[in-house]
Design a protein around this motif. Structure first.
Motif, PDB file in Angstrom:
ATOM      1  N   GLY A  23       0.810  -1.213   0.000  1.00  0.00           N
ATOM      2  CA  GLY A  23       0.000   0.000   0.000  1.00  0.00           C
ATOM      3  C   GLY A  23       0.842   1.261   0.000  1.00  0.00           C
ATOM      4  N   LYS A  24       0.136   2.375   0.064  1.00  0.00           N
ATOM      5  CA  LYS A  24       0.836   3.655   0.107  1.00  0.00           C
ATOM      6  C   LYS A  24       1.510   3.837   1.461  1.00  0.00           C
ATOM      7  N   PHE A  25       2.685   4.426   1.432  1.00  0.00           N
ATOM      8  CA  PHE A  25       3.430   4.677   2.665  1.00  0.00           C
ATOM      9  C   PHE A  25       2.833   5.899   3.351  1.00  0.00           C
ATOM     10  N   ARG A  26       2.433   5.769   4.620  1.00  0.00           N
ATOM     11  CA  ARG A  26       1.788   6.855   5.338  1.00  0.00           C
ATOM     12  C   ARG A  26       2.623   7.364   6.510  1.00  0.00           C
ATOM     13  N   GLY A  27       3.911   7.125   6.487  1.00  0.00           N
ATOM     14  CA  GLY A  27       4.745   7.540   7.602  1.00  0.00           C
ATOM     15  C   GLY A  27       5.730   8.641   7.270  1.00  0.00           C
ATOM     16  N   TRP A  28       5.400   9.500   6.318  1.00  0.00           N
ATOM     17  CA  TRP A  28       6.333  10.556   5.923  1.00  0.00           C
ATOM     18  C   TRP A  28       6.583  11.547   7.055  1.00  0.00           C
ATOM     19  N   HIS A  29       5.597  11.770   7.908  1.00  0.00           N
ATOM     20  CA  HIS A  29       5.804  12.686   9.017  1.00  0.00           C
ATOM     21  C   HIS A  29       6.810  12.119  10.024  1.00  0.00           C
ATOM     22  N   ILE A  30       6.836  10.804  10.184  1.00  0.00           N
ATOM     23  CA  ILE A  30       7.804  10.172  11.072  1.00  0.00           C
ATOM     24  C   ILE A  30       9.205  10.252  10.474  1.00  0.00           C
ATOM     25  N   VAL A  31       9.314  10.005   9.180  1.00  0.00           N
ATOM     26  CA  VAL A  31      10.613  10.081   8.509  1.00  0.00           C
ATOM     27  C   VAL A  31      11.175  11.501   8.599  1.00  0.00           C
ATOM     28  N   ALA A  32      10.322  12.500   8.367  1.00  0.00           N
ATOM     29  CA  ALA A  32      10.773  13.891   8.468  1.00  0.00           C
ATOM     30  C   ALA A  32      11.183  14.230   9.901  1.00  0.00           C
ATOM     31  N   GLY A  33      10.446  13.714  10.882  1.00  0.00           N
ATOM     32  CA  GLY A  33      10.790  13.961  12.279  1.00  0.00           C
ATOM     33  C   GLY A  33      12.119  13.339  12.665  1.00  0.00           C
ATOM     34  N   ILE A  34      12.381  12.129  12.172  1.00  0.00           N
ATOM     35  CA  ILE A  34      13.665  11.471  12.462  1.00  0.00           C
ATOM     36  C   ILE A  34      14.811  12.234  11.807  1.00  0.00           C
ATOM     37  N   ALA A  35      14.608  12.706  10.585  1.00  0.00           N
ATOM     38  CA  ALA A  35      15.641  13.495   9.908  1.00  0.00           C
ATOM     39  C   ALA A  35      15.927  14.781  10.684  1.00  0.00           C
ATOM     40  N   ALA A  36      14.879  15.436  11.172  1.00  0.00           N
ATOM     41  CA  ALA A  36      15.080  16.653  11.964  1.00  0.00           C
ATOM     42  C   ALA A  36      15.784  16.335  13.279  1.00  0.00           C
ATOM     43  N   MET A  37      15.460  15.187  13.849  1.00  0.00           N
ATOM     44  CA  MET A  37      16.096  14.778  15.095  1.00  0.00           C
ATOM     45  C   MET A  37      17.591  14.555  14.895  1.00  0.00           C
ATOM     46  N   LEU A  38      17.950  13.891  13.798  1.00  0.00           N
ATOM     47  CA  LEU A  38      19.362  13.664  13.505  1.00  0.00           C
ATOM     48  C   LEU A  38      20.093  14.982  13.247  1.00  0.00           C
ATOM     49  N   ALA A  53       8.090  18.724  16.695  1.00  0.00           N
ATOM     50  CA  ALA A  53       7.671  19.897  15.929  1.00  0.00           C
ATOM     51  C   ALA A  53       7.596  19.601  14.433  1.00  0.00           C
ATOM     52  N   VAL A  54       8.621  18.981  13.892  1.00  0.00           N
ATOM     53  CA  VAL A  54       8.646  18.724  12.456  1.00  0.00           C
ATOM     54  C   VAL A  54       7.629  17.661  12.069  1.00  0.00           C
ATOM     55  N   SER A  55       7.488  16.613  12.860  1.00  0.00           N
ATOM     56  CA  SER A  55       6.533  15.562  12.496  1.00  0.00           C
ATOM     57  C   SER A  55       5.095  16.079  12.542  1.00  0.00           C
ATOM     58  N   LEU A  56       4.761  16.906  13.527  1.00  0.00           N
ATOM     59  CA  LEU A  56       3.415  17.486  13.567  1.00  0.00           C
ATOM     60  C   LEU A  56       3.190  18.449  12.414  1.00  0.00           C
ATOM     61  N   TRP A  57       4.207  19.235  12.074  1.00  0.00           N
ATOM     62  CA  TRP A  57       4.078  20.177  10.966  1.00  0.00           C
ATOM     63  C   TRP A  57       3.882  19.447   9.644  1.00  0.00           C
ATOM     64  N   VAL A  58       4.671  18.405   9.404  1.00  0.00           N
ATOM     65  CA  VAL A  58       4.551  17.656   8.154  1.00  0.00           C
ATOM     66  C   VAL A  58       3.213  16.929   8.100  1.00  0.00           C
ATOM     67  N   ASP A  59       2.763  16.365   9.213  1.00  0.00           N
ATOM     68  CA  ASP A  59       1.465  15.698   9.237  1.00  0.00           C
ATOM     69  C   ASP A  59       0.342  16.683   8.925  1.00  0.00           C
ATOM     70  N   SER A  60       0.440  17.893   9.458  1.00  0.00           N
ATOM     71  CA  SER A  60      -0.557  18.924   9.170  1.00  0.00           C
ATOM     72  C   SER A  60      -0.563  19.284   7.687  1.00  0.00           C
ATOM     73  N   ARG A  61       0.606  19.451   7.107  1.00  0.00           N
ATOM     74  CA  ARG A  61       0.689  19.801   5.689  1.00  0.00           C
ATOM     75  C   ARG A  61       0.144  18.685   4.799  1.00  0.00           C
ATOM     76  N   ILE A  62       0.428  17.438   5.159  1.00  0.00           N
ATOM     77  CA  ILE A  62      -0.068  16.305   4.371  1.00  0.00           C
ATOM     78  C   ILE A  62      -1.580  16.215   4.465  1.00  0.00           C
ATOM     79  N   SER A  63      -2.130  16.387   5.668  1.00  0.00           N
ATOM     80  CA  SER A  63      -3.582  16.290   5.816  1.00  0.00           C
ATOM     81  C   SER A  63      -4.290  17.445   5.113  1.00  0.00           C
ATOM     82  N   ARG A  64      -3.689  18.647   5.118  1.00  0.00           N
ATOM     83  CA  ARG A  64      -4.282  19.757   4.366  1.00  0.00           C
ATOM     84  C   ARG A  64      -4.295  19.472   2.872  1.00  0.00           C
ATOM     85  N   ARG A  65      -3.206  18.926   2.376  1.00  0.00           N
ATOM     86  CA  ARG A  65      -3.130  18.614   0.954  1.00  0.00           C
ATOM     87  C   ARG A  65      -4.136  17.526   0.580  1.00  0.00           C
TER      88      ARG A  65
END
Length: 89
Positions: free
Chosen positions: A2-17, A43-55
């Motif tokens: 299926g479609k990958f739905r964890g982009w907000h987690i990936v972005a959050g981990i990248a920001a964490m690193l 902060a980044v994971s919530l922001w990315v999740d918000s942007r994805i849900s708006r889109r």
């Protein structure tokens, strides 16, 4: 698959690193670096999740658990009033 739905987690981990690297480079101790990394992750994971849900909502794409027959903002049942003095009758 299926479609990958964890982009907000990936972005959050990248920001964490990135925050961990910057914190170490700035000379912060381990506790401060860890705390800054956690804040950046949230902060980044919530922001990315918000942007994805708006889109998705702008495109009209339904989420997996969403019922398309009802409006998302309106309840099907009336709200129950806990205060009996406000009731009519």
């Amino acid at each position: 698959m299926g479609k990958f739905r964890g982009w907000h987690i990936v972005a959050g981990i990248a920001a964490m690193l990135l925050a961990g690297i910057f914190g170490t480079a700035m000379g912060l101790n381990n506790t401060a670096t860890y705390l800054a990394s956690g804040v950046a992750f949230v902060a980044v994971s919530l922001w990315v999740d918000s942007r994805i849900s708006r889109r998705r909502s702008a495109a009209g794409i339904a989420r997996p658990g969403q019922d398309l027959g009802q409006d998302a903002g309106h309840d099907a049942k009336p709200a129950l009033d806990a205060d009996p003095s406000k009731r009519e009758g």
